[in-house]
Design an enzyme around this catalytic site. Structure first.
Site, short mmCIF file in Angstrom:
data_model
loop_
_atom_site.label_atom_id
_atom_site.label_comp_id
_atom_site.label_asym_id
_atom_site.label_seq_id
_atom_site.Cartn_x
_atom_site.Cartn_y
_atom_site.Cartn_z
CB VAL A 13 -6.15 96.07 24.57
CG1 VAL A 13 -4.71 95.61 24.78
CG2 VAL A 13 -7.23 95.25 23.91
CG ASN A 57 -2.05 87.46 20.47
OD1 ASN A 57 -2.15 86.74 19.70
ND2 ASN A 57 -2.28 87.55 21.62
CE1 TYR A 104 -11.48 86.67 16.26
CE2 TYR A 104 -11.74 85.68 13.96
CZ TYR A 104 -10.93 85.78 15.30
OH TYR A 104 -9.84 85.37 15.43
CB ALA A 137 -16.55 93.80 10.90
CE LYS A 170 -8.82 88.70 15.03
NZ LYS A 170 -7.82 89.01 15.71
CB ILE A 198 -3.86 78.59 16.28
CG1 ILE A 198 -3.50 79.27 14.83
CG2 ILE A 198 -2.77 78.06 16.86
CD1 ILE A 198 -2.80 78.50 13.81
P1 NAD Z 1 -6.64 83.18 23.65
O1 NAD Z 1 -8.26 83.46 23.80
O2 NAD Z 1 -6.26 81.94 23.83
O3 NAD Z 1 -6.10 84.19 24.09
C1 NAD Z 1 -6.23 85.53 24.17
C2 NAD Z 1 -5.60 86.06 25.20
O4 NAD Z 1 -6.30 87.64 25.22
C3 NAD Z 1 -6.32 85.94 26.52
O5 NAD Z 1 -5.07 85.51 27.48
C4 NAD Z 1 -7.00 86.96 27.14
O6 NAD Z 1 -7.18 87.35 28.51
C5 NAD Z 1 -6.68 88.05 26.33
N1 NAD Z 1 -7.55 89.17 26.17
C6 NAD Z 1 -8.75 89.23 25.79
N2 NAD Z 1 -9.38 90.37 25.78
C7 NAD Z 1 -8.52 91.24 26.23
C8 NAD Z 1 -8.37 92.85 26.43
N3 NAD Z 1 -9.72 93.22 26.18
N4 NAD Z 1 -7.44 93.20 26.70
C9 NAD Z 1 -6.38 92.53 27.20
N5 NAD Z 1 -6.22 91.12 26.84
C10 NAD Z 1 -7.42 90.46 26.41
O7 NAD Z 1 -6.68 83.11 21.90
P2 NAD Z 1 -5.88 82.98 20.80
O8 NAD Z 1 -6.17 81.55 20.15
O9 NAD Z 1 -4.32 82.86 21.34
O10 NAD Z 1 -5.85 84.15 19.79
C11 NAD Z 1 -4.55 85.20 19.93
C12 NAD Z 1 -4.93 86.07 18.65
O11 NAD Z 1 -5.09 85.53 17.34
C13 NAD Z 1 -6.59 86.77 18.72
O12 NAD Z 1 -6.57 88.09 18.22
C14 NAD Z 1 -7.21 85.73 17.70
O13 NAD Z 1 -8.41 86.28 17.18
C15 NAD Z 1 -6.31 85.65 16.54
N6 NAD Z 1 -6.55 84.22 15.86
C16 NAD Z 1 -6.52 83.05 16.69
C17 NAD Z 1 -6.95 81.89 15.84
C18 NAD Z 1 -7.02 80.56 16.43
O14 NAD Z 1 -7.49 79.62 15.92
N7 NAD Z 1 -6.68 80.14 17.66
C19 NAD Z 1 -6.96 82.21 14.40
C20 NAD Z 1 -6.80 83.09 13.83
C21 NAD Z 1 -6.62 84.27 14.50
#
Ligand code: NAD
Length: 246
Positions: A63, A89, A154, A156, A158, A187
């Site tokens: 992305v 996401n 991160y 900055a 978010k 999560i």
């Molecule tokens: P994850 O690491 O399990 O999955 C992220 C996915 O994004 C992966 O499949 C990865 O291949 C893909 N990805 C990474 N860089 C990419 C790119 N440049 N282009 C396309 N795809 C890409 O993460 P998650 O825990 O499922 O988190 C999903 C979102 O939720 C993220 O934005 C994360 O910051 C946010 N979030 C997660 C948590 C948590 O505790 N898990 C908490 C708050 C926010």
């Protein structure tokens, strides 16, 4: 089904919250565009969405690469002629304390978590405006509200995602497009794989519900926000953290 026939792009849909969201959207009747960097994960998720009874198509793209995003959107429009839902996401972490953080770590996180959200949204917005309807959902974090130790880059990004959400909800609301963000707490997904066990145990203690969230619990909120049931929710940041405060 509440997302029947809606064309939904979910970025970062290869695993974790994005994968749970793609599956949920497929079960709710959406045509799911699975977008992720990881080619194998994309094809597995496309199969999973189809097995869940949905229509799905996959794109293995980064992305942060604007041309790749534009090509994906052009291809989706070629096939389906519309885009109803965008879930921004995809996200990464590259943690380090301020004094130790490299420019590479800073740039990597900003490029994916902030610039990537800008790319995908700018790429779909004209279509949504022409349709007079659309939903944009952004992944922020509790870190985008409270900040967090070791996460300058991160935090900055978010915080920035919340800024995008509030700005776009003002710009696009009059055109029939709703823009909202979710701010999850901890999560249980592979993104936490680099976090030591004792830190995870401490995280759990910080949460009044005394457990980490499940990806499906965030996917349920995305599905609600994407649906007409959330028709008066715009510019909101929904915190889903089990009651945790950092
Ligand atoms: P994850 O690491 O399990 O999955 C992220 C996915 O994004 C992966 O499949 C990865 O291949 C893909 N990805 C990474 N860089 C990419 C790119 N440049 N282009 C396309 N795809 C890409 O993460 P998650 O825990 O499922 O988190 C999903 C979102 O939720 C993220 O934005 C994360 O910051 C946010 N979030 C997660 C948590 C948590 O505790 N898990 C908490 C708050 C926010």
């Amino acid at each position: 089904m509440r997302l029947e026939g809606k064309v939904a792009i979910v970025t970062g849909a290869g695993q974790g919250i994005g994968a749970a969201t793609a599956r949920k959207f497929a079960r709710d009747g959406a045509i799911v565009v699975v977008c992720d960097l990881n080619r194998d994960a994309v094809s597995e998720m496309v199969d999973a969405c189809r097995e869940a009874g949905g229509v799905a198509e996959g794109f293995s793209i980064d992305v942060s690469n604007r041309h790749a995003v534009d090509d994906m959107v052009a291809s989706v429009l070629d096939t389906y002629r519309r885009i109803d839902i965008l879930v921004n996401n995809a996200g990464i972490t590259r943690d380090a304390r301020l004094q130790k953080m490299t420019l590479q770590q800073f740039d990597d996180v900003i490029d994916v978590n902030l610039r990537g959200v800008f790319h995908t949204t700018q790429a779909v917005v004209d279509t949504m405006i022409e349709q007079g309807a659309g939903v944009i959902l952004n992944a922020s974090s509790v870190v985008g509200i409270y900040g967090n130790y070791g996460q300058t880059n991160y935090a900055a990004a978010k915080f920035g995602v919340i800024g995008f959400t509030k700005t776009w909800s003002r710009e696009l609301g009059p055109k029939g497009i709703r823009v909202n963000a979710i701010a999850p707490g901890f999560i249980d997904t592979p993104i936490l794989s680099t976090v030591p066990d004792e830190v995870i145990a401490r995280m759990r203690e910080q949460v009044p519900l005394r457990r980490l969230g499940k990806p499906e619990e965030i996917a349920n909120i995305y599905a609600f926000l994407a649906s007409d049931e959330a028709s008066y929710i715009n510019g909101a940041v929904i915190e889903a953290s089990g009651g945790m405060t950092l």
